[in-house]
Design a protein around this motif. Structure first.
Motif, mmCIF file in Angstrom:
data_model
loop_
_atom_site.group_PDB
_atom_site.id
_atom_site.type_symbol
_atom_site.label_atom_id
_atom_site.label_comp_id
_atom_site.label_asym_id
_atom_site.label_seq_id
_atom_site.Cartn_x
_atom_site.Cartn_y
_atom_site.Cartn_z
ATOM 1 N N ALA A 177 0.834 -1.219 0.000
ATOM 2 C CA ALA A 177 0.000 0.000 0.000
ATOM 3 C C ALA A 177 0.865 1.265 0.000
ATOM 4 O O ALA A 177 0.343 2.375 -0.171
ATOM 5 C CB ALA A 177 -0.911 0.010 1.233
ATOM 6 N N SER A 178 2.153 1.110 0.189
ATOM 7 C CA SER A 178 3.031 2.285 0.274
ATOM 8 C C SER A 178 3.156 2.975 -1.075
ATOM 9 O O SER A 178 3.563 2.361 -2.068
ATOM 10 C CB SER A 178 4.416 1.860 0.759
ATOM 11 N N ILE A 179 2.841 4.254 -1.082
ATOM 12 C CA ILE A 179 2.920 5.015 -2.339
ATOM 13 C C ILE A 179 4.390 5.218 -2.725
ATOM 14 O O ILE A 179 4.751 5.152 -3.896
ATOM 15 C CB ILE A 179 2.203 6.363 -2.144
ATOM 16 N N GLY A 180 5.226 5.436 -1.723
ATOM 17 C CA GLY A 180 6.657 5.611 -1.999
ATOM 18 C C GLY A 180 7.270 4.337 -2.564
ATOM 19 O O GLY A 180 8.034 4.378 -3.529
ATOM 20 N N LEU A 181 6.908 3.191 -1.974
ATOM 21 C CA LEU A 181 7.473 1.927 -2.441
ATOM 22 C C LEU A 181 6.959 1.588 -3.841
ATOM 23 O O LEU A 181 7.699 1.058 -4.675
ATOM 24 C CB LEU A 181 7.137 0.800 -1.450
ATOM 25 N N ARG A 182 5.696 1.952 -4.107
ATOM 26 C CA ARG A 182 5.150 1.704 -5.457
ATOM 27 C C ARG A 182 5.932 2.498 -6.502
ATOM 28 O O ARG A 182 6.261 1.982 -7.565
ATOM 29 C CB ARG A 182 3.683 2.113 -5.507
ATOM 30 N N THR A 210 11.288 6.184 1.802
ATOM 31 C CA THR A 210 11.048 6.374 3.233
ATOM 32 C C THR A 210 9.886 7.325 3.494
ATOM 33 O O THR A 210 9.793 8.385 2.872
ATOM 34 C CB THR A 210 12.303 6.911 3.953
ATOM 35 N N PRO A 211 9.009 6.966 4.414
ATOM 36 C CA PRO A 211 8.034 7.963 4.874
ATOM 37 C C PRO A 211 8.708 8.943 5.829
ATOM 38 O O PRO A 211 9.795 8.661 6.345
ATOM 39 C CB PRO A 211 7.000 7.135 5.653
ATOM 40 N N MET A 212 8.057 10.070 6.039
ATOM 41 C CA MET A 212 8.448 10.954 7.138
ATOM 42 C C MET A 212 7.664 10.499 8.364
ATOM 43 O O MET A 212 6.447 10.345 8.308
ATOM 44 C CB MET A 212 8.097 12.407 6.805
ATOM 45 N N HIS A 213 8.364 10.238 9.449
ATOM 46 C CA HIS A 213 7.706 9.891 10.715
ATOM 47 C C HIS A 213 8.098 10.923 11.762
ATOM 48 O O HIS A 213 9.278 11.044 12.100
ATOM 49 C CB HIS A 213 8.108 8.490 11.185
ATOM 50 N N ASN A 214 7.114 11.644 12.236
ATOM 51 C CA ASN A 214 7.365 12.685 13.234
ATOM 52 C C ASN A 214 8.539 13.578 12.838
ATOM 53 O O ASN A 214 9.504 13.728 13.576
ATOM 54 C CB ASN A 214 7.522 12.067 14.624
ATOM 55 N N PHE A 215 8.417 14.086 11.633
ATOM 56 C CA PHE A 215 9.298 15.123 11.058
ATOM 57 C C PHE A 215 10.674 14.608 10.633
ATOM 58 O O PHE A 215 11.505 15.385 10.173
ATOM 59 C CB PHE A 215 9.491 16.314 12.025
HETATM 60 C C1 LIG Z 1 4.286 7.148 13.279
HETATM 61 C C2 LIG Z 1 3.956 8.049 12.121
HETATM 62 C C3 LIG Z 1 4.412 9.339 12.134
HETATM 63 C C4 LIG Z 1 4.121 10.187 11.076
HETATM 64 N N1 LIG Z 1 4.624 11.448 11.077
HETATM 65 C C5 LIG Z 1 4.378 12.258 10.032
HETATM 66 C C6 LIG Z 1 4.943 13.561 10.011
HETATM 67 O O1 LIG Z 1 5.682 13.989 10.869
HETATM 68 N N2 LIG Z 1 4.627 14.349 8.948
HETATM 69 C C7 LIG Z 1 3.829 13.931 7.934
HETATM 70 O O2 LIG Z 1 3.578 14.694 7.009
HETATM 71 N N3 LIG Z 1 3.305 12.688 7.924
HETATM 72 C C8 LIG Z 1 3.563 11.853 8.946
HETATM 73 N N4 LIG Z 1 3.057 10.579 8.945
HETATM 74 C C9 LIG Z 1 2.296 10.117 7.769
HETATM 75 C C10 LIG Z 1 3.208 9.318 6.854
HETATM 76 O O3 LIG Z 1 4.342 10.052 6.461
HETATM 77 C C11 LIG Z 1 2.422 8.900 5.626
HETATM 78 O O4 LIG Z 1 1.352 8.107 5.997
HETATM 79 C C12 LIG Z 1 3.385 8.132 4.768
HETATM 80 O O5 LIG Z 1 4.083 9.042 4.121
HETATM 81 C C13 LIG Z 1 2.797 7.222 3.810
HETATM 82 O O6 LIG Z 1 3.857 6.841 2.941
HETATM 83 P P1 LIG Z 1 3.802 5.473 2.185
HETATM 84 O O7 LIG Z 1 2.488 5.464 1.438
HETATM 85 O O8 LIG Z 1 4.969 5.471 1.264
HETATM 86 O O9 LIG Z 1 3.882 4.408 3.238
HETATM 87 C C14 LIG Z 1 3.343 9.719 9.984
HETATM 88 C C15 LIG Z 1 2.887 8.394 9.975
HETATM 89 C C16 LIG Z 1 3.197 7.573 11.029
HETATM 90 C C17 LIG Z 1 2.710 6.138 10.992
#
Ligand SMILES: Cc1cc2nc3c(=O)[nH]c(=O)nc-3n(C[C@H](O)[C@H](O)[C@H](O)COP(=O)(O)O)c2cc1C
Length: 207
Positions: free
Chosen positions: A15-20, A90-95
């Motif tokens: 489901a990850s958009i980045g991984l896709r 990589t997603p952004m997690h907590n900035f």
């Molecule tokens: C623990 C957690 C922390 C997150 N922190 C942020 C954040 O700081 N800023 C933001 O824009 N999105 C944040 N998100 C949303 C994710 O970045 C977003 O769902 C993700 O980019 C999806 O990417 P993907 O589809 O490639 O998995 C967070 C999601 C999770 C699960």
């Protein structure tokens, strides 16, 4: 182009958009380099071992270690050394970077192995090669719509630079949590940006 290493830090699997998007980039590479070997290091699906006391002690004492984490670190560094192209999704997690990616960094950014600390600072020991980083985020962190800081990009660029990797391209997928339209806008923009790079000229872009 013989070896491509894809590091995935998204927990969302298919489901990850980045991984896709990263998978589409791999398809482009395979079209032009049929012999290329792709290694997927999925940090979420196969979590790395937490850092051990033995690993930390070995790093500070600069002595060889017979520690399973040291062996894992060595294997991950080997993957990096062998690749001609590094992709990071990589997603952004907590900035900033997700914890799983931080752990990977702690395994591969290793004194006297992938960098040395000289009188003028740290110097990377890896041969430079192209790196593409796809950063996905639920909200925006750039431009007029930014409502949060980005501690991911500068940090990751610095880490990669300390390894010796300077040829780094960031691609952003922002606003993914807003709605489907925002996802489409983000992926369209990213595709257009990437299609301008010779490696990804075959990427399907909107008409
Ligand atoms: C623990 C957690 C922390 C997150 N922190 C942020 C954040 O700081 N800023 C933001 O824009 N999105 C944040 N998100 C949303 C994710 O970045 C977003 O769902 C993700 O980019 C999806 O990417 P993907 O589809 O490639 O998995 C967070 C999601 C999770 C699960």
């Amino acid at each position: 182009m013989d070896n491509v290493l894809l590091i995935n830090a998204s927990t969302r699997g298919s489901a990850s958009i980045g991984l896709r998007l990263a998978s589409e980039l791999l398809d482009c590479i395979r079209q032009r380099h049929a012999q290329a070997t792709v290694t997927l290091r999925d940090l979420a699906a196969e979590p790395l071992a937490p850092l051990s006391a033995g690993y930390a002690t070995a790093l500070t004492r600069l002595t060889p270690a017979h520690d399973p984490v040291f062996a894992s670190s060595e294997a991950l560094v080997g993957e990096l050394e062998r690749c001609d192209l590094l992709l990071i999704a990589t997603p952004m997690h907590n900035f900033t970077v997700p914890a799983v990616l931080k752990l990977w960094i702690d395994h591969v950014l290793r004194i006297n192995r992938t960098f040395i600390a000289g009188p003028d600072g740290k110097v990377g020991l890896l041969v430079d090669r192209p790196v593409y980083v796809i950063v996905s985020s639920g909200g925006f962190h750039r431009g007029a719509r930014a409502r949060q800081p980005d501690f991911l990009s500068a940090y990751l660029r610095h880490v990669l630079g300390t390894l010796g990797l300077q040829n780094v391209h960031f691609v952003y997928l922002e606003g993914l949590a807003i709605n489907e339209q925002a996802v489409l806008a983000a992926t369209t923009q990213a595709r257009l940006q990437l299609a301008g790079h010779p490696l990804f000229g075959d990427l399907v872009t909107p008409a």
